[in-house]
Design a protein around this motif. Structure first.
Motif, PDB file in Angstrom:
ATOM      1  N   LEU A 234       0.849  -1.188   0.000  1.00 61.33           N
ATOM      2  CA  LEU A 234       0.000   0.000   0.000  1.00 61.33           C
ATOM      3  C   LEU A 234       0.887   1.242   0.000  1.00 61.33           C
ATOM      4  N   ALA A 235       0.661   2.148  -0.949  1.00 62.57           N
ATOM      5  CA  ALA A 235       1.481   3.349  -1.063  1.00 62.57           C
ATOM      6  C   ALA A 235       0.817   4.569  -0.441  1.00 62.57           C
ATOM      7  N   GLU A 236      -0.524   4.586  -0.448  1.00 61.96           N
ATOM      8  CA  GLU A 236      -1.226   5.790   0.011  1.00 61.96           C
ATOM      9  C   GLU A 236      -2.653   5.437   0.398  1.00 61.96           C
ATOM     10  N   VAL A 237      -3.189   6.151   1.369  1.00 66.94           N
ATOM     11  CA  VAL A 237      -4.597   6.050   1.733  1.00 66.94           C
ATOM     12  C   VAL A 237      -5.226   7.431   1.554  1.00 66.94           C
ATOM     13  N   ALA A 238      -6.254   7.529   0.708  1.00 67.17           N
ATOM     14  CA  ALA A 238      -6.935   8.800   0.460  1.00 67.17           C
ATOM     15  C   ALA A 238      -8.346   8.732   1.030  1.00 67.17           C
ATOM     16  N   THR A 239      -8.825   9.853   1.559  1.00 70.55           N
ATOM     17  CA  THR A 239     -10.162   9.901   2.155  1.00 70.55           C
ATOM     18  C   THR A 239     -11.001  11.027   1.553  1.00 70.55           C
ATOM     19  N   THR A 240     -10.827  11.245   0.259  1.00 67.93           N
ATOM     20  CA  THR A 240     -11.588  12.288  -0.438  1.00 67.93           C
ATOM     21  C   THR A 240     -13.086  12.029  -0.359  1.00 67.93           C
TER      22      THR A 240
END
Length: 486
Positions: A427-433
């Protein structure tokens, strides 16, 4: 009366909640909100100085009669109404709002929803959907009127016409003139191709097909007659509903296909071999073409739309903006200027110079321009796109839950419980847009997004291989089911 406005207006089942009586009450609330705006600020006015509202309608059952009743209520409140003379695309009505410097627009449509539904889309003076705040104000007036026992003002249709408060008009000529500023019609005329246009019985019928015919294209139009039942399908230009288009393409050698939804604000396509070309690929092709035309600006996509756009934007040094799901979020950026193209995975796409509104007719013409300019089949263009910025494999699954889930709480839980890897990819990134999006090291991603209005969990994934797509969807479905059983 349980009437609430969603992200793009009010939709309900015909003769259940969507009735003439309820519609008139909603129209009165719209009039009240507009008149309150007039009293607060100097409104935008046409040359004659009368506050104007544009009203249009699609091909659904009773849409034309519903539109007349909306016009009668608005006229009874002293507003001048430009009422479309026949069914027409939503973007044509939205453009007419801007072109006539109107206060607002009202479109009678349920867009891509099943045929038992109808609805209202409210358009602001800039041609895009009204803000949440504006929609809420209409709901407040509606509630207040009901509490006070106040019914709608209603004027006789012929009397309103005699007094000049309701005028019928054709929005297509001015809309077409505007499209000519955005599309290279000379290239279309110089390189005609065979094409099948599927109107899906919607209000885009004859519009896109006729524009291409006028350019000398060999056009076969299907599902263009008046059929309020939409042939028993949802008028949504996705693969499962485009079987008729695939059959038609097989009978027209060398043709590709274009499809618009019930009110023609969405686009779908098929290549010459009958393979569905989804909005992700259409938007990426459009971005590449606009860049090739020498245009620039930011690229805006919703959180559920392909990351091919990210790679293209990075290569060209363009800003990439991610928004929550819903074209209204894209429209906010378009209104602020500087956007080259904006779109969402459902097929609503627009670009620089146009109104902040998804437009299936415009994007159908642009896709035709791309094919005409390149001299290549659509299939070859898609293959070239995937070779340069793919491969990508996309899937979406809507999981119905036994009970609603708290969107914020679940999103926080999923973000805090993010896995170290999925399918062997870190996993490189977690986004919560909007919901929670897990982005892997190879650019593959998984989005888990609880619906804000119904007990549904939407799982989207884009993988760089079929294997990683399968792993993403299996993980997403497992997590979804553990947070609210189907």
């Amino acid at each position: 009366m349980p009437i609430h406005f969603g992200t793009d207006g009010w939709r309900a089942v015909i003769s259940d909640t969507f009735t003439f009586a309820n519609l008139r009450m909603v129209a009165q609330a719209i009039a009240d909100a507009l008149i309150a705006d007039i009293k607060k600020t100097a409104p935008l006015k046409p040359a004659n100085g009368a506050p104007t509202v544009v009203v249009g309608f699609d091909t659904r059952f009773l849409s034309d009669r519903f539109a007349i009743d909306v016009a009668r209520v608005l006229a009874a409140n002293g507003l001048q109404v430009l009422l479309a003379q026949s069914d027409c695309p939503t973007p044509a009505i939205s453009y007419a709002v801007v072109d006539n410097k109107a206060l607002a627009g009202v479109m009678i449509t349920a867009s891509h929803n099943p045929p038992r539904y109808n609805g209202i889309k409210l358009k602001a003076s800039y041609g895009g959907s009204v803000s949440k705040e504006q929609s809420h104000r209409v709901e407040v007036y509606l509630s207040d009127n009901e509490t006070q026992g106040r019914g709608p003002n209603l004027m006789d249709y012929e009397q309103a016409q005699e007094r000049g408060l309701i005028k019928r008009f054709d929005p297509i000529p001015r809309y077409r003139a505007h499209l000519e500023t955005l599309i290279d019609f000379e290239t279309l005329k110089a390189n005609p191709r065979p094409v099948v246009v599927d109107a899906m019985f919607g209000s885009g019928r004859r519009v896109l097909a006729n524009l291409l015919r006028e350019c000398g294209w060999q056009v076969t139009e299907i599902r263009a007659d008046m059929n309020p039942g939409f042939g028993g399908i949802h008028p949504e230009p996705i693969d499962r509903y485009l079987g008729d288009l695939r059959v038609a393409l097989a009978a027209v050698p060398g043709a590709f296909g274009l499809a618009t939804d019930g009110d023609a604000d969405r686009i779908g396509a098929m290549d010459e071999e009958g393979a569905f070309v989804d909005p992700h690929k259409i938007m990426a092709l459009a971005l590449g073409h606009l860049i090739a035309r020498g245009e620039s600006g930011s690229v805006v996509r919703t959180v559920s739309t392909t990351h091919m756009l990210d790679r293209m934007a990075a290569e060209e040094g363009l800003q990439l903006l991610e928004t929550p799901v819903g074209f209204n979020h894209i429209a906010d950026h378009m209104i602020a200027n500087g956007v080259l193209i904006g779109g969402e995975e459902s097929g609503g796409i627009s670009f620089k110079g146009h109104i902040p509104e998804g437009d299936g007719v415009l994007m159908g013409l642009l896709l035709a321009e791309i094919v005409a300019t390149s001299g290549k089949p659509l299939k070859a263009l898609v293959d070239d796109l995937l070779a340069a910025y793919g491969p990508v494999f996309y899937e979406r699954n809507d999981l119905r839950l036994k009970r609603p889930v708290d969107k914020a709480q679940m999103s926080q839980q999923l973000a805090e419980g993010a896995p170290a890897d999925i399918g062997g990819h870190p996993l490189a990134e977690v986004a919560t847009t909007d919901g929670v999006k897990y982005i892997l090291d190879d650019g593959s991603w998984l989005l888990i997004r609880p619906s804000g209005t119904e007990p549904v969990l939407r799982v989207y994934a884009e993988g760089r291989s079929p294997e990683i797509l399968k792993a993403l969807m299996e993980y997403g479905t497992r997590i979804a089911n553990s947070n609210g059983e189907k």
